[in-house]
Design an enzyme around this catalytic site. Structure first.
Site, short mmCIF file in Angstrom:
data_model
loop_
_atom_site.label_atom_id
_atom_site.label_comp_id
_atom_site.label_asym_id
_atom_site.label_seq_id
_atom_site.Cartn_x
_atom_site.Cartn_y
_atom_site.Cartn_z
N ARG A 1 -9.00 -0.64 -2.01
CA ARG A 1 -7.62 -1.46 -1.62
C ARG A 1 -7.58 -1.42 -0.75
O ARG A 1 -7.90 -0.71 0.72
CB ARG A 1 -7.19 0.20 -1.87
CG ARG A 1 -4.73 -0.63 -2.11
CD ARG A 1 -4.27 0.04 -2.49
NE ARG A 1 -3.78 -0.07 -4.65
CZ ARG A 1 -3.01 0.19 -4.72
NH1 ARG A 1 -2.46 0.82 -4.43
NH2 ARG A 1 -3.52 -0.01 -6.76
N ARG B 1 -1.41 6.64 -7.74
CA ARG B 1 -1.74 6.95 -9.02
C ARG B 1 -3.65 6.56 -8.75
O ARG B 1 -3.62 7.29 -9.48
CB ARG B 1 -1.25 6.13 -9.63
CG ARG B 1 -0.89 6.25 -10.38
CD ARG B 1 0.52 5.52 -11.14
NE ARG B 1 1.12 4.56 -9.99
CZ ARG B 1 2.70 5.65 -9.86
NH1 ARG B 1 2.81 5.82 -9.56
NH2 ARG B 1 2.82 4.87 -8.68
N THR B 2 -3.52 5.43 -8.67
CA THR B 2 -5.26 4.58 -8.32
C THR B 2 -6.06 5.79 -7.89
O THR B 2 -6.66 6.13 -8.28
CB THR B 2 -4.52 3.49 -7.64
OG1 THR B 2 -4.21 2.81 -8.57
CG2 THR B 2 -6.35 2.82 -8.26
C1 NCD Z 1 0.00 -1.22 -8.90
C2 NCD Z 1 -0.85 -1.73 -7.85
O1 NCD Z 1 -0.85 -1.15 -7.23
O2 NCD Z 1 -0.87 -2.73 -7.83
N1 NCD Z 1 -0.12 0.03 -9.40
C3 NCD Z 1 -1.04 0.47 -9.01
O3 NCD Z 1 -1.98 0.74 -8.77
N2 NCD Z 1 -0.62 1.20 -10.42
C4 NCD Z 1 1.46 -1.54 -9.27
C5 NCD Z 1 2.89 -1.94 -7.90
O4 NCD Z 1 2.37 -1.37 -6.87
O5 NCD Z 1 3.60 -2.29 -8.44
#
Ligand code: NCD
Length: 311
Positions: A108, A58-59
């Site tokens: 990330r 997603r991100t």
């Molecule tokens: C989250 C994350 O990566 O912290 N997901 C996200 O970015 N939508 C939550 C998760 O991984 O549980």
């Protein structure tokens, strides 16, 4: 001159209530572009580098979609093994290299503080897209946008956050944002996975009503919004311990209907069993709308931080 509080967005704690409200307002104006109803070349000529050294669906795609649909371009690194970090390059050097290629970075990485480390090395803005068990401010902002859209307001709500509040970075950032509003927060977690003490203290300092419980039933009693989270498998040293907690809480349709059928149900995703599938068609199941709101929200942040909308 932009009034955005910092060059980078590393922690949700730097944002004031006014900042949050302005970001959400700008995100609303981005919705037609995010929803593919209108086209824009607001960010034409700009390049976003997505540096993702931890898994993401997603991100990363949400950031890249936001950039693409505003006419910008994207370059990307996914996975430690495909980058020079695996050869021993420092984040400082990586930053010094990438700033020659890109105008803005979304990053990330598994280590808390790592995104800040790279951001400190470069002149271009850097967005924290998740630094280990640290923070995830853009997710928290899209969560705020979702709460506002689903409920019409943030003030006055009772919100239950459920699951891995220790390692879950989305809830860490979300508590910073919510602490500016008049909310009643119920933190539901096993004792071992409680929200870090400094975060709880932050709430108390802000005079926000905040209670902690292990009981999901207790948490759901008065909740208008329930925010489920995944137990963060990758943060456990001992796999047996993860097994013990992975299905500690499962939200079922029966529970929602018994407590409050109108409840707004959120999850940053991915879900791995915390929300049973038969909840998906309830009116309050907002987790896929959350994803949609993420594109508009990230459009807003990219435009603000690149100085292309007034802030
Ligand atoms: C989250 C994350 O990566 O912290 N997901 C996200 O970015 N939508 C939550 C998760 O991984 O549980």
């Amino acid at each position: 001159m932009s009034n955005f509080p910092t060059k980078d967005l590393l922690s949700a704690s730097v944002l004031s209530k006014g900042d949050i409200e302005r970001i959400l307002k700008i995100a609303e104006t981005m919705a037609p572009y995010a929803n593919k109803e209108k086209q824009s070349d607001l960010l034409a000529g700009k390049v976003l580098a997505t540096l993702f050294y931890e898994p993401s669906t997603r991100t990363r795609l949400s950031f890249e979609t936001a950039m693409n649909r505003l006419g910008g371009r994207v370059i990307t690194v996914t996975g430690m093994e495909s980058s020079s970090l695996i050869k021993g390059e420092t984040l400082y050097d990586t930053g010094k290299v990438v700033e020659n290629f890109a105008d803005i970075v979304a990053m990330r990485h598994p280590t808390p503080g790592s995104v800040a480390e790279l951001a400190g090395a470069v002149k271009i803005p850097v967005l924290n897209a998740g630094d280990g068990a640290g923070e995830h401010p853009t997710q928290a902002l899209l969560d705020m946008l979702t709460i506002q859209k689903e409920r019409g307001t943030i003030d006055g709500l009772t919100i239950a956050m459920v699951g891995d509040l220790k390692f879950g970075r989305t809830v860490h950032s979300l508590t910073y944002l919510l602490s500016h509003f008049k909310v009643n927060l119920i933190l539901v977690s096993p004792d071992r996975l409680r929200m870090p003490a400094e975060q709880v203290q932050h709430f108390k300092d802000q005079k926000i009503q905040c209670t902690e419980t292990e009981s999901l039933e207790e948490g759901l009693k008065h909740a208008q919004v329930v925010y489920m989270t995944r137990v963060q498998k990758e943060r456990f040293d001992d796999p047996a311990e993860y097994e013990k907690y992975k299905h500690f809480y499962i939200l079922t349709r029966e529970m929602v209907e018994r407590h409050n059928a109108q409840m707004t149900i959120m999850h940053p995703l991915p879900r791995v069993g915390e929300i049973s599938l038969d909840i998906d068609d309830l009116a309050g199941a907002a987790y896929f709308r959350q994803v949609k709101n993420g594109v508009a929200l990230r459009m807003a942040l990219l435009a603000i931080m690149l100085g292309k909308v007034e802030f």
